[in-house]
Design a protein around this motif. Structure first.
Motif, PDB file in Angstrom:
ATOM      1  N   ASN A  25      11.592  13.893  10.445  1.00 11.78           N
ATOM      2  CA  ASN A  25      10.285  14.101  11.073  1.00 11.78           C
ATOM      3  C   ASN A  25      10.215  13.261  12.323  1.00 11.78           C
ATOM      4  O   ASN A  25      11.033  12.362  12.524  1.00 11.78           O
ATOM      5  CB  ASN A  25       9.146  13.774  10.103  1.00 11.78           C
ATOM      6  N   GLY A  26       9.266  13.572  13.170  1.00 15.05           N
ATOM      7  CA  GLY A  26       9.143  12.826  14.418  1.00 15.05           C
ATOM      8  C   GLY A  26       7.871  13.188  15.138  1.00 15.05           C
ATOM      9  O   GLY A  26       7.120  14.060  14.702  1.00 15.05           O
ATOM     10  N   THR A  27       7.636  12.499  16.257  1.00 11.83           N
ATOM     11  CA  THR A  27       6.432  12.800  17.026  1.00 11.83           C
ATOM     12  C   THR A  27       6.768  13.746  18.172  1.00 11.83           C
ATOM     13  O   THR A  27       7.932  13.886  18.552  1.00 11.83           O
ATOM     14  CB  THR A  27       5.806  11.517  17.610  1.00 11.83           C
ATOM     15  N   ALA A  76       0.865   2.875  10.104  1.00  9.99           N
ATOM     16  CA  ALA A  76       0.987   2.401   8.717  1.00  9.99           C
ATOM     17  C   ALA A  76       1.386   3.555   7.802  1.00  9.99           C
ATOM     18  O   ALA A  76       2.220   3.394   6.908  1.00  9.99           O
ATOM     19  CB  ALA A  76      -0.334   1.790   8.258  1.00  9.99           C
ATOM     20  N   ALA A  77       0.797   4.726   8.037  1.00 10.15           N
ATOM     21  CA  ALA A  77       1.135   5.901   7.222  1.00 10.15           C
ATOM     22  C   ALA A  77       2.600   6.254   7.415  1.00 10.15           C
ATOM     23  O   ALA A  77       3.342   6.466   6.450  1.00 10.15           O
ATOM     24  CB  ALA A  77       0.240   7.078   7.600  1.00 10.15           C
ATOM     25  N   GLU A  78       3.031   6.300   8.658  1.00 10.07           N
ATOM     26  CA  GLU A  78       4.414   6.705   8.939  1.00 10.07           C
ATOM     27  C   GLU A  78       5.425   5.662   8.465  1.00 10.07           C
ATOM     28  O   GLU A  78       6.487   6.011   7.953  1.00 10.07           O
ATOM     29  CB  GLU A  78       4.584   7.020  10.429  1.00 10.07           C
ATOM     30  N   ASN A  79       5.079   4.376   8.628  1.00 16.87           N
ATOM     31  CA  ASN A  79       5.998   3.334   8.159  1.00 16.87           C
ATOM     32  C   ASN A  79       6.286   3.494   6.673  1.00 16.87           C
ATOM     33  O   ASN A  79       7.417   3.305   6.225  1.00 16.87           O
ATOM     34  CB  ASN A  79       5.430   1.936   8.413  1.00 16.87           C
ATOM     35  N   PHE A  80       5.249   3.849   5.917  1.00 20.71           N
ATOM     36  CA  PHE A  80       5.482   4.036   4.488  1.00 20.71           C
ATOM     37  C   PHE A  80       6.317   5.291   4.239  1.00 20.71           C
ATOM     38  O   PHE A  80       7.348   5.242   3.566  1.00 20.71           O
ATOM     39  CB  PHE A  80       4.158   4.113   3.714  1.00 20.71           C
ATOM     40  N   THR A  81       5.890   6.412   4.785  1.00 23.63           N
ATOM     41  CA  THR A  81       6.571   7.690   4.527  1.00 23.63           C
ATOM     42  C   THR A  81       8.041   7.626   4.920  1.00 23.63           C
ATOM     43  O   THR A  81       8.903   8.179   4.235  1.00 23.63           O
ATOM     44  CB  THR A  81       5.855   8.819   5.298  1.00 23.63           C
ATOM     45  N   TYR A  89       0.870  -1.190   0.000  1.00 28.92           N
ATOM     46  CA  TYR A  89       0.000   0.000   0.000  1.00 28.92           C
ATOM     47  C   TYR A  89       0.900   1.231   0.000  1.00 28.92           C
ATOM     48  O   TYR A  89       2.074   1.162   0.373  1.00 28.92           O
ATOM     49  CB  TYR A  89      -0.905   0.029   1.246  1.00 28.92           C
ATOM     50  N   ILE A  90       0.344   2.353  -0.433  1.00 26.49           N
ATOM     51  CA  ILE A  90       1.050   3.627  -0.272  1.00 26.49           C
ATOM     52  C   ILE A  90       0.154   4.566   0.532  1.00 26.49           C
ATOM     53  O   ILE A  90      -1.058   4.378   0.584  1.00 26.49           O
ATOM     54  CB  ILE A  90       1.404   4.293  -1.625  1.00 26.49           C
TER      55      ILE A  90
END
Ligand code: C2O
Ligand code: CU
Length: 574
Positions: A486-488, A337-342, A268-269
């Motif tokens: 980037n980070g949290t 999931a979003a961050e793992n891809f980015t 997925y993207i």
């Protein structure tokens, strides 16, 4: 011959040589760099989707609109005739337009709208972009239906940095509203409430078989077993980031935002509004029908369209009735999931496609990104607590002027904008923690940031926990920039930069600033002009999550803004 005369002759000779030299360069350039002409008519056209018919604004009657196809370094002239009902401008998203902000497009930032009954010719100058970008209207919410692909092939005689695909296909994700999009945003801005969410997402203009009255027209892509295809995916959705996938098929992402990346193989993207991704797909599953699906990624407590648009990847020579299998996409709120891809994105950074990450930063900006409220007298608005929804950068909610900022800057007109967009928040608080009511109410203004030509710029975007924290796809015109980190949580001046990737960070034009997190970008300010910067979630941009970066002229003509074109649409108030 007297000394003076000799000098004069030499001078004239020198002048002629310069002229010849210019001509020669033009001749040489003409061989490899082509010029393309497009004639576009903006007009209302009837479209039927989700069981009902409405009129939408289109280019040449088509939704999505026509494709611009060029080679790297070409120039395109696009003459836009407005036969619609209101003023519109067009933006070439991700095209840097070196020295040419005049044709960049954002309404009342670089030009005033093309009025109904008039026309304007955009000069779209391509430079180092290669891959996929897109164009869209940049006036209110007209981009919902006025958008299309820009395909930039390698320069003539050059090839892709991956095996040549058997065929290519463009996949444009968009939003469909049953109502009139201009009325939806006008009403929301009048009442202060959230605008209506869309009724469907579309793939190449079609919602697909999961929606009412849409089965027959589902977009289909025919593939041959064993062949590899290049899909150019564009997220033109209005208000949601997306997860996208194809049942049982891996995606190999090879480019993003008009620049190559190191190939990423994934099922997925995550793609934000504004972004483009070029993806290789090999048809090597059991011949049959497979769903291509795209659905929202929204990690916040906000109203959104939670439907799924589909298309069908169909192998040739299959029996007439085979089931269509569907992909499993991450849950709508799967932030990880979003961050793992980015976090897998890396520039290709090869000898043929080198990168140049600024390392001696001369200009730093720290910008908070927030959703806010404006107080309405007697709680008379329809937003939270009777207030009006708003949004800001560094707690300034951007007010769009009635004369374009480029003209005001170029002609030194006073009273259109001020130069005091802050370099950092004027009030420091725990941005991602318990924010209380601190900075809930932004100030209003048309504040821009001036930076010097040649500055090595670093911008840290800091998401905040005001209202509902969420991911914000920040976009800058006039540049591609490196996403170095980037980070949290809150950005920490000491520890956060330790995680920066200065070796092969992705070179992009739109980045998702993580919910309650931060993202750092870097770029060289080598493009003089007036450049809009904003969140690409359309409701946030409408609420003021915008500012303008003006890069001043450099020391020479070659480092200065080009002279304005002979005709620009007049502003109603100038
Ligand atoms: Cu895709 Cu300011 O735009
Ligand atoms: Cu936003």
């Amino acid at each position: 011959m007297g000394f003076m005369k000799m000098g004069f002759v030499l001078g004239v000779l020198g002048f002629m040589i310069t002229l010849l030299d210019d001509r020669l360069q033009l001749c040489v350039a003409a061989k490899s760099k082509n010029v393309h002409y497009y004639d576009w008519v903006l007009k209302e056209t009837n479209y039927t989707r989700l069981c009902s018919t409405k009129s939408i604004l289109t280019v040449n009657g088509s939704f999505p609109g026509p494709t611009i196809l060029v080679h790297k370094g070409d120039t395109a002239y696009v003459k836009v005739h407005n036969q619609g009902l209101y003023g519109v401008t067009i933006h070439w998203h991700g095209v840097k337009q070196p020295r040419n902000p005049w044709s960049d497009g954002p309404e009342n930032i670089t030009q005033c709208p093309i009025k109904p009954g008039s026309s304007f010719t955009y000069e779209v100058i391509f430079s180092d972009e290669e891959g996929t970008l897109w164009w869209h209207a940049h006036s209110d919410w007209t981009r919902a239906t006025v958008h299309g692909a820009i395909i930039i092939l390698p320069a003539l005689g050059k090839t892709y940095p991956f095996p040549t695909p058997y065929a290519e296909e463009t996949i444009i994700l968009a939003s469909w509203f049953k109502g009139d999009v201009m009325a939806i945003i006008e009403e929301a801005l009048a009442t202060g409430a959230d605008p209506n969410v869309s009724d469907a997402f579309t793939i190449n203009g079609q919602p697909g078989d999961l929606y009412d009255c849409s089965n027959e027209t589902t977009y289909r892509i025919a593939v041959k077993y064993g062949k590899t295809y290049l899909f150019r995916i564009i997220n033109a959705v209005m208000n949601e980031e997306h997860f996208f996938g194809i049942a049982k098929h891996n995606l190999t992402v090879v480019a993003m935002d008009g620049a190559y990346i190191k190939p990423i193989t994934t099922d997925y993207i995550m793609i934000t509004p504004g972004q483009t991704m070029d993806v290789l797909v090999t048809a090597k599953q059991t011949p049959g029908r497979y769903h291509i699906a795209s659905t929202a990624f929204v990690d916040a407590d906000v109203a959104f369209d939670n439907s799924t648009t589909t298309a069908i990847l169909q192998y040739s020579n299959i029996a007439k009735y085979t089931n269509t299998s569907s992909p499993t996409l991450p849950d709508y709120n799967d932030k990880a999931a979003a961050e793992n891809f980015t976090n897998r994105l890396r520039s290709l950074a090869s000898r043929d496609h080198p990168i140049n990450v600024p390392k001696k930063i001369t200009k730093r900006l720290f910008i908070t990104v927030s959703v806010n409220q404006l107080v309405c007298p007697n709680a008379s608005c329809d937003g939270p607590d009777g207030n009006r929804l708003s949004a800001s950068l560094n707690n300034v909610s951007f007010v769009t002027p009635s004369i374009d900022i480029l003209q005001a800057y170029y002609r030194n007109l006073n009273g259109v904008f001020t130069k005091n967009f802050p370099d950092e928040p004027t009030y420091i608080f725990n941005f991602t923690g318990d924010v209380g009511n601190n900075t809930l109410y932004p100030s209003l203004g048309t504040k821009v940031k001036l930076i010097n030509y040649g500055d090595e710029v670093e911008i840290v975007y800091q998401g905040t926990n005001l209202m509902s924290a969420e991911n914000h796809p920040m976009h800058l015109h006039g540049f591609s920039f490196y996403l170095v980190g980037n980070g949290t949580g809150n950005f920490d001046k000491k520890t956060s930069p330790q995680s920066y990737n200065l070796v092969d960070p992705p070179k992009v034009n739109t980045i998702g600033v993580p919910k309650n997190g931060w993202a750092t970008i870097r770029f060289l300010a080598d493009n003089p002009g007036v450049w809009f910067m904003h969140c690409h979630l359309e409701r946030h941009a409408s609420w003021g999550m915008n500012t303008v970066i003006i890069v001043k002229n450099g020391p020479t003509k070659q480092t200065s803004i080009l002279p304005p074109p002979p005709y620009l649409p007049p502003c109603s108030k100038s």
